[in-house]
Design a protein around this motif. Structure first.
Motif, PDB file in Angstrom:
ATOM      1  N   ASP A  62       0.828  -1.208   0.000  1.00 16.85           N
ATOM      2  CA  ASP A  62       0.000   0.000   0.000  1.00 16.85           C
ATOM      3  C   ASP A  62       0.862   1.257   0.000  1.00 16.85           C
ATOM      4  O   ASP A  62       0.499   2.266  -0.609  1.00 16.85           O
ATOM      5  N   ILE A  66       0.585   4.356  -2.581  1.00 16.05           N
ATOM      6  CA  ILE A  66       0.433   5.755  -2.165  1.00 16.05           C
ATOM      7  C   ILE A  66       1.518   6.623  -2.780  1.00 16.05           C
ATOM      8  O   ILE A  66       1.258   7.725  -3.268  1.00 16.05           O
ATOM      9  N   GLU A  70       0.875   9.697  -5.324  1.00 21.14           N
ATOM     10  CA  GLU A  70       1.365  11.057  -5.084  1.00 21.14           C
ATOM     11  C   GLU A  70       2.230  11.544  -6.242  1.00 21.14           C
ATOM     12  O   GLU A  70       2.205  12.708  -6.600  1.00 21.14           O
ATOM     13  N   ARG A  87      -7.430   6.346  -3.970  1.00 23.46           N
ATOM     14  CA  ARG A  87      -6.533   6.934  -2.967  1.00 23.46           C
ATOM     15  C   ARG A  87      -7.164   6.838  -1.570  1.00 23.46           C
ATOM     16  O   ARG A  87      -6.510   6.445  -0.608  1.00 23.46           O
ATOM     17  N   LYS A  91      -5.717   4.640   1.606  1.00 26.41           N
ATOM     18  CA  LYS A  91      -5.417   5.276   2.895  1.00 26.41           C
ATOM     19  C   LYS A  91      -6.229   4.638   4.022  1.00 26.41           C
ATOM     20  O   LYS A  91      -5.715   4.439   5.122  1.00 26.41           O
TER      21      LYS A  91
END
Length: 166
Positions: A62, A66, A70, A87, A91
């Motif tokens: 994960d 992420i 980004e 996203r 999270k």
């Protein structure tokens, strides 16, 4: 033997061989786990439980997702609800995994809570299977989609049991 006389004490030698093999293999093999428990031999290497290892692996995966979101997804996410939803999902998954990892480091009271939680989840999965069966009988959805839902329930159950179908 060559002269027709039977080998002296042949039956005794065969019986002794059988007893030695039986005692060394079967008896010791069956009693070894009991002996280890009685003398309380502990693991030499500090090995994480499977659940914790899987959670930490998923956390690493994960983290990669992420970082890539980004790096590449910020400009695309403004106009794309799917990227924004992904996203958020990642999270949330990271947060849930961190909570699970914290629960691995809990005391006996927390372990009882975890067992109750797992028991409730297993009941939920059982009822979900019944609902899928009902939907399949009614031909409300395609069989392929029902199978996908069954596989997801199987995977969720596998996370708890660590083995196949109950």
């Amino acid at each position: 033997m060559d002269n027709g006389v039977t080998f002296p004490q042949r039956n005794l030698i065969i019986f002794t061989t059988f007893v030695v093999i039986f005692v060394t293999l079967v008896f010791q093999g069956l009693t070894l786990p009991l002996v280890i428990k009685l003398i309380k031999i502990e693991e030499i290497d500090d090995i994480m439980p499977e659940d914790e290892q899987q959670a930490r692996i998923q956390l690493c995966l994960d983290d990669v997702a992420i970082r890539l979101l980004e790096k590449y997804g910020n400009s695309d996410a403004e106009g794309n609800e799917l990227i924004a939803l992904y996203r958020t999902t990642i999270k949330n998954e990271v947060y849930n995994i961190q909570q699970r990892l914290e629960s691995f480091e809990c005391g006996e009271i927390k372990h009882k809570e975890i067992k109750k939680y797992h028991s409730l989840l297993m009941k939920i999965y059982s009822e979900q299977r019944k609902e899928l069966f009902r939907l399949k009988k009614e031909h409300a959805f395609e069989d392929e989609e029902i199978r996908k839902a069954e596989v997801q329930i199987d995977l969720n159950e596998l996370k708890i049991t660590g083995s196949g179908h109950l």
